[in-house]
Design an enzyme around this catalytic site. Structure first.
Site, PDB file in Angstrom:
ATOM      1  N   SER B 146      27.676  38.688   7.941  1.00  0.00           N
ATOM      2  CA  SER B 146      29.046  37.661   7.926  1.00  0.00           C
ATOM      3  C   SER B 146      29.932  38.562   8.448  1.00  0.00           C
ATOM      4  CB  SER B 146      29.546  36.124   7.526  1.00  0.00           C
ATOM      5  OG  SER B 146      30.502  35.469   8.310  1.00  0.00           O
ATOM      6  N   ASP B 308      23.080  29.462  15.007  1.00  0.00           N
ATOM      7  CA  ASP B 308      24.552  29.891  14.329  1.00  0.00           C
ATOM      8  C   ASP B 308      25.649  29.473  15.587  1.00  0.00           C
ATOM      9  OD1 ASP B 308      26.863  31.569  13.649  1.00  0.00           O
ATOM     10  OD2 ASP B 308      25.266  32.912  13.154  1.00  0.00           O
ATOM     11  N   HIS B 341      25.011  29.530  11.203  1.00  0.00           N
ATOM     12  CA  HIS B 341      25.620  30.491  10.494  1.00  0.00           C
ATOM     13  C   HIS B 341      25.517  30.385   9.014  1.00  0.00           C
ATOM     14  CE1 HIS B 341      28.188  34.338  10.057  1.00  0.00           C
ATOM     15  NE2 HIS B 341      28.885  34.171   9.714  1.00  0.00           N
TER      16      HIS B 341
END
EC number: 2.3.1.31
Lengths: 369, 369
Positions: B146, B308, B341
């Site tokens: 991320s 995601d 995610h």
């Protein structure tokens, strides 16, 4: 809009809501297209989505645009020459039908958060009362997308005797936990606004309501569409420095959507209607083991959008399987669109042939065209 | 956490930020695992995500859990017996490195919104200064997911001479307009909180920060996961009536996540860091036509998560194509996970073999094991 009609219902006997509370009288705002036939059986009931209104389409060339102009009109999928088309503002909304911003005759003040909690079922009870008052004896089809699709679905369950068919675009048989999550967040943004004042705001809780709308927009469209439309373009002469400023074009777009929503939609209505969506679930029937759809033989058209980021395609596929399992005569299609959930409002041409074919197959009235 | 180390840097010469402003001194909070080798070339730099900290893993059995305990430790993918593992709290954060909640030595007061605007590039400049101070001459790999993956990517561009490889999990080469939209909404929720007070809040702007976190959680997980975990279960003895109440379990979960976030994360830091993510874009190089990756021959592992909902798989696929086009030695994998995610933090076992193989292939140091 001068084309809005209003009728006062539930004057003598108030409406008994699903939660046991009562409310009346109720003013219903609605618009109609075409004429009711002598047999009173050519009605099409259109159901608007969360932030829609009764103004589904223009009544004349210079009229304000409606939300389904591409569908409704001379020579279009739903032709007022054939049908008596009715679209109501939902109960609890803020565009002409009694809702939290209406004055409570008992107190002389706006209901605000004293408005009773209600459900999709209550919304359509009010519609049914209106159609009764208008003399409608048969509804050819109840058609809606998103929250409008929930209402259409509820019609099949609650009024099967007068419902000819149901067309549900982009909405599930029950709000998913993800959708409930987004609704919660949108309500939080409103409830936390410094001007909310327990629902007794002056004007609107602007920042919170705008933020809620922005969350909504994220779920109505798709990642792909935002990428194609905005890329990482910035607003001319903007700087990334200040947090409240609009630097990227997507930010500017979202803030514009948020700000213009504040001009047209009541924050309290938004709280109540999102809650009604959360509570919608026709897959279960409390303690009774029979599903609500048991015995319902109403032709049902379900159309999902594969890219929908609000009501997911995997949920609609599950619903299709459930409807088949319950022996509902269901027709199911999937539409691909960059617009995601909003496709039924934007890429209408993709839905047109599906709806047109379905209506022709399942409409019992003889069309003039 | 007693294992946090701190070092004061940029004492004589302040850090010049990408926007031209300067700041110094800067305290850097960090944690380390293992020992720096005699050749000073066995460092692995871990980059935490938006709300992570330097505490990547436990230092001893009874230690507080870290965010990557499954990865780091004796016999694990990243073994402190082999590597000198460093994880810093990001510049601008709120867990031990200088950020908006730190005291500005010049004024004796907290920076708050007087903190300068900064970028991912600035964040890693501070990390580079730390590694220099620690004597590190070569980084075997910079690893992050991320926002951590954005930092790792920036290392390849800004410090290619000492970067052995980059491992980027679930993050694109540029923030998408969709991600920018969600970041804007999260900042709006904070800025609109009645207690925000232009950043000079007492305590925290609780409702707004909690709402922001709830938006974040929606994007970190997936629709499927919410459906499997929460279905439409309700909280015992709850009623749907009050809007602020938690009726559905998913609401209770989200509100818990929001409320506990308020206890640990500074609202101003959240504003600055989300903005740094928005501004991240290594696909372009201003007026220079050469992409930023030109000539960079650092092995690059990119792993996307197909489900995601924040950093979309179609964006990562595009980035993979771009990296190949730029002749970066890139390895690309996709992982399926209900966690979306957050998979890189939760389903670590799916990433383990990919990272392990990549590190073995591209690490120039001889491992002890």
């Amino acid at each position: 809009m001068g084309t809005l009609k209003q009728m006062e219902l539930f004057k003598e006997i108030p409406l008994k809501l699903e939660n046991g509370e009562t409310i009346g009288p109720i003013v219903v705002g609605f618009e109609t297209y075409g004429e009711l036939s002598l047999a009173k059986d050519n009605c099409i009931l259109l159901e608007h989505a969360l932030t829609g209104t009764a103004h589904a389409a223009k009544h004349f060339e210079e009229d304000v645009a409606g939300w389904w102009d591409d569908f409704i009109g001379a020579g279009k999928t739903i032709d007022p020459a054939d049908y008596f088309i009715v679209c109501t503002n939902v109960f609890g909304g803020c565009s002409g039908t009694t809702g939290p911003s209406s004055v409570d005759a008992q107190t002389g003040e706006e209901y605000r958060l004293h408005f009773p909690g209600f459900t999709i079922r209550d919304i359509i009870k009010v519609q049914k009362a209106l159609l009764d008052a208008l003399g409608v004896v048969h509804v050819v089809s109840v058609i809606g997308g998103s929250m409008g699709g929930m209402q259409a679905t509820q019609w099949a369950i609650d009024y099967p005797e007068i419902t000819g068919s149901v067309i549900n675009l982009a909405s599930p048989l029950a709000a998913s936990p993800e959708a409930i999550g987004y609704n919660l967040i949108m309500r939080m943004a409103i409830l936390n606004d410094p001007d909310f004042n327990g629902g007794d705001y002056v004007g609107q809780p602007e920042g919170g309501l705008a933020t809620a709308r922005m969350v909504g927009m994220m779920t109505y469209r798709t990642s792909e569409l935002f990428s194609k439309r905005f890329e990482r373009f910035t607003v001319a002469d903007s700087s990334p420095g200040a947090f409240s400023k609009e630097h990227f074009q997507v930010e500017s777009y979202l803030q514009y959507q948020g700000d213009s929503f504040v001009e047209r939609f009541d924050a309290n209505s938004y709280l109540y209607l999102t809650k009604a969506i959360d509570l919608f679930d026709v897959t279960v029937n409390g303690r009774d083991e029979k599903p609500l759809f048991t015995g319902i033989q109403i032709p049902y058209l379900l159309v999902g959008v594969t890219s929908d980021q609000l009501f997911r395609i995997h949920d609609l596929r599950r619903d299709y399987e459930l409807l088949k399992e319950w022996d509902v005569p269901v027709t199911y299609y999937e539409v691909d669109s960059d617009y995601g959930h909003d496709a039924f409002l934007v890429e209408v041409e993709k839905f047109h042939p599906l709806i047109s074919t379905f209506l022709t197959q399942h409409s019992r009235i003889e069309l003039k065209k």
